[in-house]
Scaffold this motif. Structure first.
Motif, PDB file in Angstrom:
ATOM      1  N   ASN A 220       1.003  -1.227   0.034  1.00 46.44           N
ATOM      2  CA  ASN A 220      -0.143   0.132   0.142  1.00 46.44           C
ATOM      3  C   ASN A 220       0.793   1.283   0.008  1.00 46.44           C
ATOM      4  O   ASN A 220       0.210   2.550   0.281  1.00 46.44           O
ATOM      5  CB  ASN A 220      -0.898   0.155   1.297  1.00 46.44           C
ATOM      6  N   LEU A 221       2.143   1.033  -0.145  1.00 49.36           N
ATOM      7  CA  LEU A 221       3.103   2.353   0.014  1.00 49.36           C
ATOM      8  C   LEU A 221       2.904   3.497  -0.872  1.00 49.36           C
ATOM      9  O   LEU A 221       2.795   4.623  -0.686  1.00 49.36           O
ATOM     10  CB  LEU A 221       4.423   1.770   0.224  1.00 49.36           C
ATOM     11  N   ALA A 222       2.794   3.042  -2.222  1.00 44.08           N
ATOM     12  CA  ALA A 222       2.580   3.639  -3.280  1.00 44.08           C
ATOM     13  C   ALA A 222       1.260   4.735  -3.205  1.00 44.08           C
ATOM     14  O   ALA A 222       1.217   5.906  -3.540  1.00 44.08           O
ATOM     15  CB  ALA A 222       2.764   2.875  -4.733  1.00 44.08           C
ATOM     16  N   GLU A 223       0.283   3.846  -2.867  1.00 45.47           N
ATOM     17  CA  GLU A 223      -1.088   4.736  -2.543  1.00 45.47           C
ATOM     18  C   GLU A 223      -0.953   5.648  -1.582  1.00 45.47           C
ATOM     19  O   GLU A 223      -1.322   6.735  -1.691  1.00 45.47           O
ATOM     20  CB  GLU A 223      -1.960   3.680  -2.293  1.00 45.47           C
ATOM     21  N   ALA A 224      -0.463   5.295  -0.475  1.00 47.71           N
ATOM     22  CA  ALA A 224      -0.048   6.192   0.719  1.00 47.71           C
ATOM     23  C   ALA A 224       0.626   7.351   0.284  1.00 47.71           C
ATOM     24  O   ALA A 224       0.357   8.737   0.824  1.00 47.71           O
ATOM     25  CB  ALA A 224       0.524   5.575   1.917  1.00 47.71           C
ATOM     26  N   GLN A 225       1.820   7.282  -0.392  1.00 48.77           N
ATOM     27  CA  GLN A 225       2.460   8.369  -0.850  1.00 48.77           C
ATOM     28  C   GLN A 225       1.979   9.332  -1.738  1.00 48.77           C
ATOM     29  O   GLN A 225       2.526  10.597  -2.100  1.00 48.77           O
ATOM     30  CB  GLN A 225       3.789   7.657  -1.489  1.00 48.77           C
ATOM     31  N   LEU A 226       0.601   8.980  -2.329  1.00 49.09           N
ATOM     32  CA  LEU A 226      -0.106   9.908  -3.138  1.00 49.09           C
ATOM     33  C   LEU A 226      -0.867  11.212  -2.539  1.00 49.09           C
ATOM     34  O   LEU A 226      -1.376  12.022  -2.788  1.00 49.09           O
ATOM     35  CB  LEU A 226      -1.336   9.208  -3.752  1.00 49.09           C
ATOM     36  N   VAL A 227      -0.791  10.875  -1.137  1.00 52.24           N
ATOM     37  CA  VAL A 227      -1.412  12.068  -0.263  1.00 52.24           C
ATOM     38  C   VAL A 227      -0.316  12.951   0.063  1.00 52.24           C
ATOM     39  O   VAL A 227       0.690  12.628   0.514  1.00 52.24           O
ATOM     40  CB  VAL A 227      -1.759  11.365   0.787  1.00 52.24           C
ATOM     41  N   PRO A 228      -0.443  14.101  -0.332  1.00 53.99           N
ATOM     42  CA  PRO A 228       0.424  15.238  -0.001  1.00 53.99           C
ATOM     43  C   PRO A 228       0.523  15.383   1.336  1.00 53.99           C
ATOM     44  O   PRO A 228      -0.219  15.493   2.180  1.00 53.99           O
ATOM     45  CB  PRO A 228      -0.131  16.532  -0.510  1.00 53.99           C
ATOM     46  N   GLY A 229       1.969  15.638   1.689  1.00 50.94           N
ATOM     47  CA  GLY A 229       2.310  15.832   3.267  1.00 50.94           C
ATOM     48  C   GLY A 229       2.313  14.637   4.085  1.00 50.94           C
ATOM     49  O   GLY A 229       2.716  14.710   5.271  1.00 50.94           O
ATOM     50  N   ALA A 230       2.091  13.519   3.666  1.00 59.06           N
ATOM     51  CA  ALA A 230       2.204  12.108   4.260  1.00 59.06           C
ATOM     52  C   ALA A 230       3.597  11.512   4.361  1.00 59.06           C
ATOM     53  O   ALA A 230       4.302  11.689   3.396  1.00 59.06           O
ATOM     54  CB  ALA A 230       1.261  11.141   3.645  1.00 59.06           C
ATOM     55  N   GLN A 231       4.137  11.357   5.710  1.00 54.30           N
ATOM     56  CA  GLN A 231       5.353  10.566   5.854  1.00 54.30           C
ATOM     57  C   GLN A 231       5.124   9.067   5.946  1.00 54.30           C
ATOM     58  O   GLN A 231       5.105   8.613   6.857  1.00 54.30           O
ATOM     59  CB  GLN A 231       5.945  11.269   6.961  1.00 54.30           C
ATOM     60  N   ALA A 232       4.836   8.582   4.661  1.00 57.68           N
ATOM     61  CA  ALA A 232       4.518   7.140   4.787  1.00 57.68           C
ATOM     62  C   ALA A 232       6.001   6.230   4.694  1.00 57.68           C
ATOM     63  O   ALA A 232       6.820   6.493   4.094  1.00 57.68           O
ATOM     64  CB  ALA A 232       3.484   6.871   3.412  1.00 57.68           C
ATOM     65  N   ILE A 233       5.747   5.233   5.636  1.00 52.71           N
ATOM     66  CA  ILE A 233       6.746   4.273   5.682  1.00 52.71           C
ATOM     67  C   ILE A 233       6.089   2.838   5.498  1.00 52.71           C
ATOM     68  O   ILE A 233       5.224   2.479   5.894  1.00 52.71           O
ATOM     69  CB  ILE A 233       7.380   3.900   7.001  1.00 52.71           C
ATOM     70  N   GLY A 234       6.581   1.879   4.448  1.00 52.55           N
ATOM     71  CA  GLY A 234       6.136   0.484   4.254  1.00 52.55           C
ATOM     72  C   GLY A 234       7.003  -0.464   4.742  1.00 52.55           C
ATOM     73  O   GLY A 234       8.151  -0.376   5.176  1.00 52.55           O
ATOM     74  N   ALA A 235       6.214  -1.415   5.288  1.00 47.77           N
ATOM     75  CA  ALA A 235       6.975  -2.689   5.974  1.00 47.77           C
ATOM     76  C   ALA A 235       6.125  -3.938   5.344  1.00 47.77           C
ATOM     77  O   ALA A 235       5.206  -3.833   4.963  1.00 47.77           O
ATOM     78  CB  ALA A 235       6.654  -2.377   7.423  1.00 47.77           C
ATOM     79  N   ASP A 236       7.041  -4.919   5.578  1.00 52.19           N
ATOM     80  CA  ASP A 236       6.674  -6.382   5.020  1.00 52.19           C
ATOM     81  C   ASP A 236       6.161  -7.217   6.303  1.00 52.19           C
ATOM     82  O   ASP A 236       5.333  -8.095   5.970  1.00 52.19           O
ATOM     83  CB  ASP A 236       7.913  -7.030   4.261  1.00 52.19           C
TER      84      ASP A 236
END
Length: 506
Positions: A143-159
């Motif tokens: 879901n990381l690519a989707e979360a990074q579409l939100v401006p201002g989000a500091q998204a971290i992806g984990a497995d």
């Protein structure tokens, strides 16, 4: 004793609510209690979290664990809370640094082996978290690519849960795991569909252009093989790209529905939905147990909802479309709560003239009885058809007929017409002529009352309702915009009346 705290997001419709996840561990007999109005899927997270913690090489606390989801009065559903529950519990047990998990939003479903599985609705959930002042978000890597579409989000992806716990200071080995990819179904129109592929049917082409230019609903009636389905499938190609705000809203709907591919970025083109005539009301307008999910009508928001063989749909499905046609949104009430989804789509209906489809011309080849014909079109009730602006009848196509214009040429005229509407409707909540109230349009017709004389006669004859008068005026303004006029002329009103009343639905 330390109280573990972290954050999650509960979605009710497209609206996200930040939820504080608290974990209290008491020295008592081992137990796990989850409170805060969870649904059945969320209540099952106790077993998923227990198995995931053990599979990740972390010790399960032998205490009485109480996890609270606050606010407790807000309905919460789904497996999105798994990761937040696990992190809060580990923070309460001091297996991870409890201060580092505070204020971080965690979204994701846990597998029994500790892997993080992608979930639906990440885009609106992350947007709600950022709007609430919580930009730090941990999501499954799928879901990381989707979360990074939100401006201002500091998204971290984990497995995996182990990877998240290690990031908070847990002494645990992070295993090499294969990330779980999100599954997405595309609802975008098929590529390469051009209006030039349709042979003949000039009246239907004109109606399609008018529908695209003003955002009007359309009914096409004709025998099989006349190009109704081909025309409907090419309507999205005539529509302009979605604005930035519309793209985010449409993408959010598809994220909740699970039909969004984040690898392609925000949905910039109008969606196209064509449910089969065996579809249930819940699949068309949305539904399901607990908090209802969006259906085809909401997935078609700012695009096209096409009902082929419309009289074959159940009456329940057709009648449920009246609310979104009038208000542009769906409000779905369930015992667990109500959800609002946007549903401002263009409805395109296609129908045969009778069950056998041969009642054309003199109808000599038709084998249907009169009551069968009445029952067939009786599914398309008067209140529903009264909301359809354009009703066109298609005749049999002739072999060797001339191909019409390409979609690009028609789309350019549609874009110019939409631009003229944007200027006229600037400062109002409306964007297209199809959304404008009749009173607003009538007030701008000027002092010449002869423009509506023909409409008054149609009302007196009973062939047009007062709602129908407003819809004819909307089409007349679209015809004027296509012709480059500042206001409708009498010919525009007459042509709009003809486009509404010459079909079978009149």
């Amino acid at each position: 004793m330390v109280l573990g705290r972290t954050l999650a997001v509960a979605l009710v419709g497209l609206r996200g609510h930040v939820v504080e996840v608290e974990a209290h561990l008491a020295p008592s007999l081992p137990a796990f209690t989850l409170v805060g109005l969870p649904d059945a899927a969320l209540a099952e997270s106790r077993d998923r979290v227990r198995a995931a913690v053990s599979s990740s090489g972390l010790a399960w606390p032998q205490r009485r664990i109480t996890v609270n989801l606050s606010p407790a009065t807000l309905p919460k559903s789904g497996s999105t809370f798994d990761l937040a529950i696990a992190v809060a519990m580990l923070a309460g047990a001091e297996a991870v640094d409890p201060l580092r998990a505070v204020g971080v939003v965690h979204l994701g479903e846990l597998g029994l082996d500790g892997r993080l599985r992608p979930v639906r609705g990440v885009l609106p959930a992350v947007a709600a978290a950022v709007a609430a002042g919580h930009p730090r978000v941990v999501v499954p890597r799928g879901n990381l690519a989707e979360a990074q579409l939100v401006p201002g989000a500091q998204a971290i992806g984990a497995d995996s849960l182990a990877e998240v716990a290690a990031g908070y200071g847990a002494d645990v080995e992070v295993p090499d795991v294969v990330p779980v990819a999100a599954e997405h179904a595309s609802s975008a129109p098929r590529p390469g569909l051009d209006l030039a592929d349709v042979i003949g049917q000039p009246d239907a082409r004109q109606s399609l252009e008018v529908a695209a230019a003003g955002g009007h609903h359309l009914l096409m009636v004709g025998p099989p093989g006349t190009g109704k389905t081909m025309l409907a499938a090419r309507l999205p190609g005539l529509l302009p790209d979605l604005s930035e705000a519309d793209a985010v809203e449409v993408t959010a709907v598809h994220s909740v529905a699970g039909t969004f591919d984040p690898g392609e970025g925000l949905l910039r083109r109008p969606p196209f939905e064509d449910p089969h005539h065996t579809a249930t009301p819940a699949s068309v307008v949305g539904g399901g147990s607990g908090v209802p999910r969006p259906g085809a009508a909401s997935r078609a928001h700012r695009g096209v909802l096409f009902l082929d063989e419309a009289p074959e749909f159940t009456t329940a499905v057709l009648q449920t479309l009246r609310q979104p046609l009038e208000h542009g949104e769906l409000v779905l009430h369930r015992a667990a709560g109500a959800a609002r989804y946007p549903a401002r789509f263009q409805l395109v209906l296609a129908a045969n003239p009778c069950p056998c489809g041969k009642a054309v011309g003199k109808g000599l080849g038709c084998t249907c009885r009169s009551e069968q014909r009445r029952r067939y079109f009786g599914k398309l009730s008067g209140p529903l058809l009264d909301r359809v602006d354009l009703q066109v009848e298609l005749g049999p196509a002739r072999p060797g007929g001339e191909a019409g214009e390409r979609s690009a040429a028609v789309a350019a005229r549609v874009a110019a017409c939409r631009a003229a509407q944007a200027v006229r409707l600037s400062g109002t909540p409306w964007r297209t002529n199809a959304e404008v109230p009749g009173a607003w349009l009538r007030a701008r017709l000027g002092a010449d009352r002869s423009l509506t004389t023909e409409l008054d006669r149609a009302v007196d004859r009973g062939t047009l309702s007062l709602r129908g008068v407003d819809r004819v005026l909307r089409v007349a303004w679209t015809l004027a915009d296509l012709a480059g006029r500042d206001a409708p002329a009498r010919t525009d009103v007459g042509q709009a009346l003809l486009l509404r009343t010459r079909g079978h639905g009149a």
